[in-house]
Design an enzyme around this catalytic site. Structure first.
Site, PDB file in Angstrom:
ATOM      1  N   CYS A 175      47.739  32.131  50.638  1.00 10.83           N
ATOM      2  CA  CYS A 175      46.636  32.363  49.692  1.00 10.83           C
ATOM      3  C   CYS A 175      47.004  31.961  48.270  1.00 10.83           C
ATOM      4  O   CYS A 175      46.126  31.771  47.426  1.00 10.83           O
ATOM      5  CB  CYS A 175      46.224  33.820  49.735  1.00 10.83           C
ATOM      6  SG  CYS A 175      45.673  34.276  51.386  1.00 10.83           S
TER       7      CYS A 175
ATOM      8  N   HIS B 272      41.984  35.087  43.820  1.00  9.88           N
ATOM      9  CA  HIS B 272      41.904  34.842  45.266  1.00  9.88           C
ATOM     10  C   HIS B 272      40.932  35.864  45.855  1.00  9.88           C
ATOM     11  O   HIS B 272      40.907  37.023  45.447  1.00  9.88           O
ATOM     12  CB  HIS B 272      43.300  35.006  45.871  1.00  9.88           C
ATOM     13  CG  HIS B 272      43.285  35.007  47.360  1.00  9.88           C
ATOM     14  ND1 HIS B 272      42.719  33.980  48.083  1.00  9.88           N
ATOM     15  CD2 HIS B 272      43.735  35.916  48.277  1.00  9.88           C
ATOM     16  CE1 HIS B 272      42.835  34.251  49.374  1.00  9.88           C
ATOM     17  NE2 HIS B 272      43.449  35.421  49.521  1.00  9.88           N
TER      18      HIS B 272
ATOM     19  N   ASN C 102      37.393  35.113  53.082  1.00 10.35           N
ATOM     20  CA  ASN C 102      38.710  34.678  52.614  1.00 10.35           C
ATOM     21  C   ASN C 102      39.014  33.290  53.202  1.00 10.35           C
ATOM     22  O   ASN C 102      39.257  33.167  54.393  1.00 10.35           O
ATOM     23  CB  ASN C 102      39.751  35.705  53.074  1.00 10.35           C
ATOM     24  CG  ASN C 102      41.149  35.399  52.573  1.00 10.35           C
ATOM     25  OD1 ASN C 102      41.415  34.305  52.068  1.00 10.35           O
ATOM     26  ND2 ASN C 102      42.054  36.342  52.720  1.00 10.35           N
TER      27      ASN C 102
HETATM   28  O1  UT7 Z   1      44.465  36.986  51.648  1.00 10.32           O
HETATM   29  C1  UT7 Z   1      45.742  37.348  52.031  1.00 10.32           C
HETATM   30  C2  UT7 Z   1      46.116  38.714  51.651  1.00 10.32           C
HETATM   31  N1  UT7 Z   1      45.340  39.662  52.386  1.00 10.32           N
HETATM   32  C3  UT7 Z   1      44.809  40.705  51.768  1.00 10.32           C
HETATM   33  O2  UT7 Z   1      44.911  40.816  50.584  1.00 10.32           O
HETATM   34  C4  UT7 Z   1      44.095  41.718  52.626  1.00 10.32           C
HETATM   35  C5  UT7 Z   1      44.552  43.118  52.252  1.00 10.32           C
HETATM   36  N2  UT7 Z   1      44.001  44.151  53.069  1.00 10.32           N
HETATM   37  C6  UT7 Z   1      42.661  44.463  53.090  1.00 10.32           C
HETATM   38  O3  UT7 Z   1      41.862  43.807  52.443  1.00 10.32           O
HETATM   39  C7  UT7 Z   1      42.229  45.681  53.861  1.00 10.32           C
HETATM   40  O4  UT7 Z   1      43.364  46.398  54.262  1.00 10.32           O
HETATM   41  C8  UT7 Z   1      41.357  45.352  55.104  1.00 10.32           C
HETATM   42  C9  UT7 Z   1      39.991  44.853  54.678  1.00 10.32           C
HETATM   43  C10 UT7 Z   1      42.060  44.338  55.979  1.00 10.32           C
HETATM   44  C11 UT7 Z   1      41.138  46.649  55.909  1.00 10.32           C
HETATM   45  O5  UT7 Z   1      40.539  47.628  55.088  1.00 10.32           O
HETATM   46  P1  UT7 Z   1      41.174  49.100  54.993  1.00 10.32           P
HETATM   47  O6  UT7 Z   1      40.282  49.879  54.134  1.00 10.32           O
HETATM   48  O7  UT7 Z   1      42.612  48.959  54.588  1.00 10.32           O
HETATM   49  O8  UT7 Z   1      41.038  49.594  56.483  1.00 10.32           O
HETATM   50  P2  UT7 Z   1      42.195  50.131  57.428  1.00 10.32           P
HETATM   51  O9  UT7 Z   1      43.025  49.002  57.931  1.00 10.32           O
HETATM   52  O10 UT7 Z   1      42.868  51.290  56.786  1.00 10.32           O
HETATM   53  O11 UT7 Z   1      41.312  50.683  58.606  1.00 10.32           O
HETATM   54  C12 UT7 Z   1      40.450  51.824  58.441  1.00 10.32           C
HETATM   55  C13 UT7 Z   1      39.701  52.030  59.729  1.00 10.32           C
HETATM   56  C14 UT7 Z   1      40.606  52.020  60.963  1.00 10.32           C
HETATM   57  O12 UT7 Z   1      40.087  52.931  61.897  1.00 10.32           O
HETATM   58  P3  UT7 Z   1      40.777  54.379  62.081  1.00 10.32           P
HETATM   59  O13 UT7 Z   1      42.191  54.090  62.478  1.00 10.32           O
HETATM   60  O14 UT7 Z   1      40.672  55.028  60.729  1.00 10.32           O
HETATM   61  O15 UT7 Z   1      39.936  54.989  63.131  1.00 10.32           O
HETATM   62  C15 UT7 Z   1      40.416  50.622  61.501  1.00 10.32           C
HETATM   63  O16 UT7 Z   1      40.635  50.557  62.890  1.00 10.32           O
HETATM   64  O17 UT7 Z   1      38.768  50.970  59.909  1.00 10.32           O
HETATM   65  C16 UT7 Z   1      38.955  50.389  61.192  1.00 10.32           C
HETATM   66  N3  UT7 Z   1      38.584  48.997  61.119  1.00 10.32           N
HETATM   67  C17 UT7 Z   1      37.329  48.575  61.301  1.00 10.32           C
HETATM   68  N4  UT7 Z   1      36.184  49.234  61.560  1.00 10.32           N
HETATM   69  C18 UT7 Z   1      35.077  48.513  61.689  1.00 10.32           C
HETATM   70  C19 UT7 Z   1      39.373  47.929  60.866  1.00 10.32           C
HETATM   71  N5  UT7 Z   1      38.641  46.807  60.888  1.00 10.32           N
HETATM   72  C20 UT7 Z   1      37.378  47.178  61.164  1.00 10.32           C
HETATM   73  C21 UT7 Z   1      36.167  46.464  61.295  1.00 10.32           C
HETATM   74  N6  UT7 Z   1      35.045  47.177  61.554  1.00 10.32           N
HETATM   75  N7  UT7 Z   1      36.087  45.127  61.175  1.00 10.32           N
END
Ligand code: UT7
Length: 336
Positions: free
Chosen positions: A119, A260, A290
């Site tokens: 990225c 980004h 992204n």
């Molecule tokens: O570009 C390169 C660098 N990358 C980044 O900068 C990305 C950095 N990370 C992020 O942007 C975020 O961590 C994400 C968008 C990837 C995820 O968001 P989050 O708020 O950190 O969610 P999480 O991973 O903590 O997941 C929260 C919940 C989980 O469920 P439980 O375990 O709480 O029941 C996930 O399984 O959300 C669930 N979840 C989803 N639910 C519905 C994860 N993906 C999804 C989805 N739809 N697509």
């Protein structure tokens, strides 16, 4: 020995172009293929839709972006000295995607290379391109950020498939003797301790493709989202604030932060730390998701086309991504 007199110059962006594939995947589409919702995707990421390239590889995105730049500016292919393609999704290991682009556009006098900085790839390539200009050896360097992320996205994994899109965007760097314009400063970093937070395990020399790697779905993106989120928020904000301080810039001096586009919450946190307001932030994550190396030049292209970038605008470009890689570039926009 080369006794040619070398002038002190900056590299400035003198032309820009972009390419977005036509196929749109909206959040509703993902509701049909994985357990997710439009609401979750919008509130957690800011993404509403993204594009998908249906035919061909990243060289198609990169070539079309460069063709668009040439249409916009009148640049002729034979004038191009160097083509740098920042990408993590090259058409193949070799030859480099830059060679394919060079041939596609007929840039018969150019050499070039691919640069893998995830990225942050566009920022790394911009610095590399600027240095080639400042060397005095080259006058027209094309820097392209392009990624066909759909080629490495696992469409059964809801935690990653909703995040990424395909796009390409290109800028032309040329020298300027007016040092008030162009690329002024860059702070760039690698931190390989993050190698296991966001990566594609198989297909490289450490784990070549085999039936087993395919069966285990190791040719797709793996991301520990929360781990990357935490370091991205801090890393992108720290480096953006550092470049402002180093160049004596206040929030009022900055026309735009061009971040980004990985997550709207990371972008907002960075803007907050810089003390800049929402209307000073380039945002298009809602439309494209992204697109890895393409996000920053795509943001520049969109805002320039919309008449929002003016000559003399001070811009801070910032990125954080796989590697980890991260950094900031400070430039003064020089196109009317
Ligand atoms: O570009 C390169 C660098 N990358 C980044 O900068 C990305 C950095 N990370 C992020 O942007 C975020 O961590 C994400 C968008 C990837 C995820 O968001 P989050 O708020 O950190 O969610 P999480 O991973 O903590 O997941 C929260 C919940 C989980 O469920 P439980 O375990 O709480 O029941 C996930 O399984 O959300 C669930 N979840 C989803 N639910 C519905 C994860 N993906 C999804 C989805 N739809 N697509």
């Amino acid at each position: 020995m080369n006794t040619r007199e070398r002038k002190v110059v900056n590299a400035q962006i003198t032309a820009i172009g972009k390419y977005l594939p036509e196929k749109v995947l909206d959040n509703k589409y993902f509701e049909q293929i994985v357990d997710t919702s439009d609401e979750w995707i919008r509130t957690r990421t800011g993404i509403v839709e993204r594009r998908k390239l249906e035919e061909g590889g990243t060289s198609v995105l990169a070539t079309r972006a460069l063709e668009n730049l040439m249409e916009n500016s009148g640049l002729k292919p034979e004038e191009i000295d160097v083509i740098i393609v920042a990408t993590v999704t090259p058409d193949m290991f070799f030859p480099a995607t830059s060679c394919l682009v060079q041939d596609n556009v007929g840039a018969k006098n150019a050499w070039g290379f691919d640069l893998s900085g995830a990225c942050s790839g566009f920022l790394f390539a911009l610095k590399a391109g600027a240095s080639l200009i400042q060397s005095g050896d080259y006058k027209k360097v094309v820097v392209i950020g392009a990624d066909k992320m759909s080629s490495i996205v696992d469409y059964t994994d809801r935690t990653t498939c909703v995040l990424f899109g395909d796009a390409g965007a290109a800028v032309l760097l040329e020298p300027t003797e007016d040092l008030d314009y162009g690329i002024q400063d860059a702070i760039l970093h690698c931190d390989g301790s993050g190698r296991d937070a966001l990566y594609m395990a198989a297909g490289g020399s450490a784990m070549p493709a085999s039936h087993e790697t395919v069966d285990k779905r190791l040719h797709y993106i793996y991301q520990d989202g929360q781990r990357v989120f935490k370091v991205a928020v801090k890393g992108m904000a720290d480096v953006s604030v550092e470049i402002m301080k180093r160049n004596n810039l206040t929030a009022e001096d900055v026309a735009y932060l061009v971040p980004h586009q990985a997550n709207l919450r990371i972008i907002s946190a960075t803007a907050n730390r810089m003390g800049i307001s929402e209307d000073q932030v380039v945002i298009n994550i809602d439309k494209y998701g992204n697109t890895t190396a393409a996000t920053i030049p795509l943001g520049l292209a969109d805002y320039y086309e919309a008449g929002k970038l003016k000559k003399g605008d001070k811009l801070i470009l910032s990125a954080f991504g796989a590697g980890y890689t991260f950094g900031s570039v400070y430039l003064v926009w020089s196109m009317d």
